[in-house]
Design an enzyme around this catalytic site. Structure first.
Site, PDB file in Angstrom:
ATOM      1  N   GLY A 176       0.678  -1.086  -0.270  1.00 50.32           N
ATOM      2  CA  GLY A 176      -0.006   0.040   0.153  1.00 50.32           C
ATOM      3  C   GLY A 176       0.862   1.288  -0.126  1.00 50.32           C
ATOM      4  N   ASN A 177       0.126   2.298   0.265  1.00 47.99           N
ATOM      5  CA  ASN A 177       1.041   3.518   0.212  1.00 47.99           C
ATOM      6  C   ASN A 177       0.371   4.540   1.415  1.00 47.99           C
ATOM      7  OD1 ASN A 177      -1.084   5.554  -0.894  1.00 47.99           O
ATOM      8  ND2 ASN A 177      -0.593   3.983  -2.500  1.00 47.99           N
ATOM      9  N   ARG A 178       0.834   5.575   1.584  1.00 48.63           N
ATOM     10  CA  ARG A 178       0.636   6.369   2.980  1.00 48.63           C
ATOM     11  C   ARG A 178      -0.729   7.596   2.510  1.00 48.63           C
ATOM     12  NH1 ARG A 178       5.673   7.188   6.274  1.00 48.63           N
ATOM     13  NH2 ARG A 178       5.145   9.125   6.645  1.00 48.63           N
ATOM     14  N   SER A 179      -0.918   7.512   1.199  1.00 47.42           N
ATOM     15  CA  SER A 179      -2.187   8.492   0.823  1.00 47.42           C
ATOM     16  C   SER A 179      -3.221   8.267   2.082  1.00 47.42           C
ATOM     17  CB  SER A 179      -2.742   8.345  -0.394  1.00 47.42           C
ATOM     18  OG  SER A 179      -3.901   9.299  -0.426  1.00 47.42           O
TER      19      SER A 179
ATOM     20  N   ALA B 148      -3.460   8.128  -4.881  1.00 44.95           N
ATOM     21  CA  ALA B 148      -1.952   7.620  -5.089  1.00 44.95           C
ATOM     22  C   ALA B 148      -2.256   6.107  -5.651  1.00 44.95           C
ATOM     23  CB  ALA B 148      -1.473   7.589  -3.620  1.00 44.95           C
TER      24      ALA B 148
END
Ligand code: CTP
Length: 417
Positions: A213-216, A280
């Site tokens: 995943g990502n930090r958005s 993102a």
């Protein structure tokens, strides 16, 4: 039309006498409900004389008429001016401690607030949160005008001119907000337009319990959706994982992976006037997704994860738009850190060319910047080569600037026919 005109306790109450005049001269039947504090600025006799209707601010007057229920039910439109910080707070928290707040709780038609207060009060986080709460419930809260305030101070907080409130109120009541006619354009610049926005961060599964995943957080995309809704647009929000709830009054389409986001965006973009890619998107996904949980092995060999490229959705949305020759504005976001080979803007200019979108909103990111934060600072680049435009402040402020810019660009490139 039956209008309830709520008057708050601020010095600008005297200007509302002109607003009342505009309503009655246009043939509307107006019942004025001042708050207790408002009657210290303008007396009940003034409101009765100008409206031709009896005026009260107590739920205990004319009890057999059940005014606290009847007025809100019967009103085609409720306008509150000046909406003080106190009145916004009471309305946002659903209080019912005088005739006006009871009436607001009983409202069945559109409600418009025209705020007026000192700049510090307007910009206070508490007031802004109350305004956001009201807007998320579909209430229209006008932005106050800027200029000289009661004392020697000046800034945002002035009551909009009575003519502007009158125009906004009638546009709201006539449903022009949805019809998108020229008359409403100044107040709801995206009236009649459909805006599709992606938000949040995609998650690419590795196995049934793990993902990349990502930090958005989705905060900027949600703020954009709320700003587009407040500008009168019909909004579709395609949401990958978000830490914040979607705003009320927008169509929510939930997705998980980049491939699902692609599908949802391509389908929602058809028929949209504006497409904004604020999500993102993971550039890569695991080539294989294990159907069962990946376990540690007895022989101590570690698993190797092979990644494959995800499609570039923004690029594809531009290509589909260009192939179809649709009148659509496509807006991208760019998260850049800059490095030894180029600074943030150089990378962003190159990305704008590569993606082919009309506007690119550029964020400078770092571990402590942007992701999950409430504040943001962006530069808006345009394919047309206009001067880069900077905006910073809360994600709500940034969203308002981006939506303003999009509205202006849309009317310039694709004016209404
Ligand atoms: N984007 C997209 N599809 C992807 C990756 C990104 O549609 N597979 C969109 C984002 O939603 C954003 C824009 O492209 O609007 C730029 O995203 P960014 O991550 O900054 O750029 P990338 O294309 O991923 O380029 P790079 O990572 O090489 O900087």
């Amino acid at each position: 039309m039956r209008i309830v005109l709520g008057v708050g306790g601020g010095i600008a109450a005297y200007k509302v006498a002109s607003l009342l005049r505009l309503f009655t001269e246009a043939g509307h039947d107006v019942t004025v409900i001042p708050t207790e504090a408002a009657t210290r600025f303008v007396g009940v006799a003034t409101w009765e004389a100008l409206s031709g209707n009896p005026v009260s601010n107590s739920v205990f007057d004319d009890v057999p008429l059940v005014n606290h229920v009847r007025l809100g039910h019967e009103a085609d439109l409720i306008v509150v001016a000046p909406a003080t910080a106190d009145l916004l707070a009471r309305a946002a928290t659903g209080q019912a401690n005088d005739l006006l707040t009871n009436t607001l709780l009983m409202a069945r038609g559109p409600v418009l607030f025209a705020p007026a207060m000192h700049t510090e009060m307007w910009q206070h986080a508490a007031t802004q949160a109350n305004v956001e709460t009201l807007r998320s419930r579909g209430v229209t809260v006008l932005e106050p005008a800027s200029g000289r305030l009661t004392g020697s101070d000046s800034g945002p907080g002035r009551l909009p001119e009575p003519e502007a409130i009158f125009d906004a109120a009638l546009a709201l009541a006539d449903g022009l907000r949805d019809a998108g006619t020229g008359e409403s354009e100044g107040i709801f610049p995206l009236a009649g337009r459909t805006v599709t926005i992606s938000a949040g961060g995609t998650r690419e599964p590795l196995d049934p319990v793990r993902f990349l995943g990502n930090r958005s957080s989705g905060k900027q995309g949600v703020a954009l959706a709320a700003a587009a809704r407040d500008a009168g647009a019909t909004v579709r929000l395609v949401a990958a994982h978000m830490e914040v709830p979607a705003p009320a009054g927008v169509e929510l389409i939930e997705v998980e992976t980049a491939l699902q986001l692609r599908e949802a965006m391509l389908s929602a973009a058809a028929g949209s006037d504006v497409v904004i890619m604020a999500a993102a998107v993971a550039d890569f996904r695991p080539a294989d997704v294990s159907g069962t949980k990946i376990k540690k092995r007895d022989d101590h060999t570690d698993p190797v994860i092979t990644l494959v490229r995800n499609p570039d959705i923004l690029h594809e949305l531009v290509a589909v738009r260009d192939d179809a020759g649709t009148s659509q504005l496509v807006v991208g976001f760019a998260a850049e850190t800059g490095d030894a080979h180029g600074d943030v803007l150089e990378y962003a200019e190159a990305k704008l060319k590569r993606k082919g979108c009309d506007l690119l909103v550029v964020n400078h990111v770092g571990a402590d910047k942007v992701f999950g934060q409430d504040h943001n600072s962006v530069v808006i680049l345009s394919r047309g080569g206009a001067e880069p435009q900077s905006a910073s402040g809360s994600k709500h402020d940034v969203a308002a600037v981006v939506i303003d810019r999009i509205s202006a660009e849309l009317s310039r490139v694709f004016p209404r026919t």
